[in-house]
Scaffold this motif. Structure first.
Motif, short mmCIF file in Angstrom:
data_model
loop_
_atom_site.label_atom_id
_atom_site.label_comp_id
_atom_site.label_asym_id
_atom_site.label_seq_id
_atom_site.Cartn_x
_atom_site.Cartn_y
_atom_site.Cartn_z
N ALA A 24 1.20 -1.22 0.39
CA ALA A 24 -0.20 -0.10 0.19
C ALA A 24 1.03 2.00 -0.09
O ALA A 24 0.13 2.17 -0.85
N LEU A 25 1.83 1.28 0.71
CA LEU A 25 2.99 1.89 0.50
C LEU A 25 3.25 2.73 -0.78
O LEU A 25 3.38 3.55 -0.93
N LEU A 26 3.51 2.05 -1.22
CA LEU A 26 4.41 1.58 -2.73
C LEU A 26 4.05 2.30 -3.64
O LEU A 26 3.40 3.43 -3.94
N ILE A 27 2.12 1.93 -3.74
CA ILE A 27 0.85 2.81 -4.23
C ILE A 27 0.97 3.77 -4.09
O ILE A 27 1.41 4.28 -5.39
N VAL A 28 0.25 4.36 -3.07
CA VAL A 28 0.67 5.68 -3.07
C VAL A 28 1.39 6.51 -2.94
O VAL A 28 2.09 7.47 -3.06
N GLY A 29 2.68 5.71 -2.78
CA GLY A 29 3.99 7.41 -2.28
C GLY A 29 4.49 7.21 -4.03
O GLY A 29 5.17 8.11 -4.21
N ILE A 30 4.64 6.33 -4.77
CA ILE A 30 4.65 6.43 -5.89
C ILE A 30 3.80 7.38 -6.40
O ILE A 30 4.63 8.43 -7.49
N PRO A 86 1.62 -2.14 -11.85
CA PRO A 86 0.96 -1.69 -11.09
C PRO A 86 1.18 -1.35 -10.08
O PRO A 86 -0.21 -0.57 -9.22
N PHE A 87 2.65 -0.52 -10.30
CA PHE A 87 2.86 0.60 -9.09
C PHE A 87 2.92 1.48 -9.92
O PHE A 87 2.33 2.76 -9.41
#
Length: 232
Positions: A24-30, A86-87
Motif C-alpha cells: 500500500a505504501l508503494l502504491i501511494v508513495g509512488i 501495478p504501481f
C-alpha cells in the motif's frame, strides 16, 4: 491518550501483515512523488514528464511480451515490467481504490493464508494478468495500475470464503457474489464511460488468485491431493 484508546487506535494497523502495508505504501508513495513532480515541487522542469517516463520504463504492453516470446529478450528491463506496472497508476482515483482494496483484502488474506502468501499472490497474479493481457490485446495499449493483483486478492478471498461455506454446509456459489457484483459494476461503467482492455488482465488475475489459493491455503496441497484421490 488513555491506554485503551491507544490500543484501539493501533490495533487495525497492527493486524495488517507487513507485506500488505509495504504494498500500500508503494502504491501511494509512488503516486505522491509523481503528483509532486507534476506540480513542479520536485524534479524541476523535467518532473512534469516523470509519469510518462514511469509508464514507458515500468508499464506493460503486449509489445513487452512479444519481445520475450519472439526475440528471447529476458533482460531485467523487460522482465521487471511484469511486476512493476501495478504501481504506476493513471490517476488519484485508481490509487485510492487500489491502495484501499489492497489493505482490506490483504488483511483478510493475511489472516487466512499468512502475510508472505499475500505477497506471493500479489506478485504471481500480476504476472499472470500481464501475460493474459499481452496475448489478448494487440498493439501498445498499456496495462497500468494495481487492479490486476487486487482481483488476484479477490480470487484468494473467494477461495477462502468458498472453503468456509463448504465447511458450514452452505451453498458455495455464494462465495462468488463479490466478483459477480464487480463484473456487473464494471460492465455498467464500460457502457457509460467506455470500456478498456484491462478487464482481460483483471479476470485472469482473479482466476489465477482463486486457482493458486488451493495450493497456498493452509493444508492446501494435501487437501487437493485428497480431492483428486476421491475423484479417481
Amino acid at each position: 491518550m488513555e491506554p485503551e484508546e491507544q490500543e484501539t487506535f493501533e490495533k487495525p494497523f497492527n493486524d495488517l501483515p507487513p507485506a500488505v502495508i509495504v504494498l500500500a505504501l508503494l502504491i501511494v508513495g509512488i503516486e505522491v512523488v509523481l503528483q509532486l513532480a507534476n506540480a513542479g515541487i520536485i524534479g524541476g522542469p523535467r518532473g512534469v514528464g516523470w509519469r510518462i517516463a514511469a509508464i514507458e520504463g515500468y508499464g506493460f504492453s503486449s509489445a513487452v511480451l512479444d519481445r520475450v516470446l519472439t526475440q528471447g529478450d529476458y533482460s531485467f528491463d523487460i522482465l521487471r515490467r511484469f511486476v512493476t506496472y501495478p504501481f504506476i497508476n493513471v490517476d488519484l482515483t485508481q490509487v485510492a481504490f487500489c491502495a484501499g482494496l489492497t489493505l482490506a483484502l490483504g488483511k483478510f488474506a493475511g489472516e487466512f493464508y499468512g502475510g508472505t502468501m499475500v505477497l506471493v499472490i500479489y506478485v504471481l497474479t500480476s504476472i499472470v494478468g500481464a501475460i493474459a493481457f499481452g496475448l489478448a490485446v494487440e498493439g501498445r495499449v498499456p496495462l497500468l495500475g494495481g487492479f490486476t493483483p487486487v482481483y488476484g486478492l479477490i480470487g484468494a478471498y473467494t477461495y477462502a470464503l468458498w472453503l468456509r461455506l463448504g465447511e458450514a454446509g452452505e451453498k458455495q456459489i455464494y462465495a462468488f457474489r463479490l466478483i459477480g457484483f464487480l463484473l456487473v459494476l464494471q460492465l455498467l461503467f464500460g457502457l457509460i464511460f467506455g470500456s478498456t482492455s484491462q478487464w482481460v488482465a483483471e479476470l485472469a488475475g482473479f482466476a489465477a488468485g482463486f486457482a493458486m489459493s488451493s495450493l497456498l491455503a493452509p493444508g492446501g496441497w494435501a487437501a487437493l491431493l485428497a480431492r483428486m484421490r476421491q475423484r479417481s
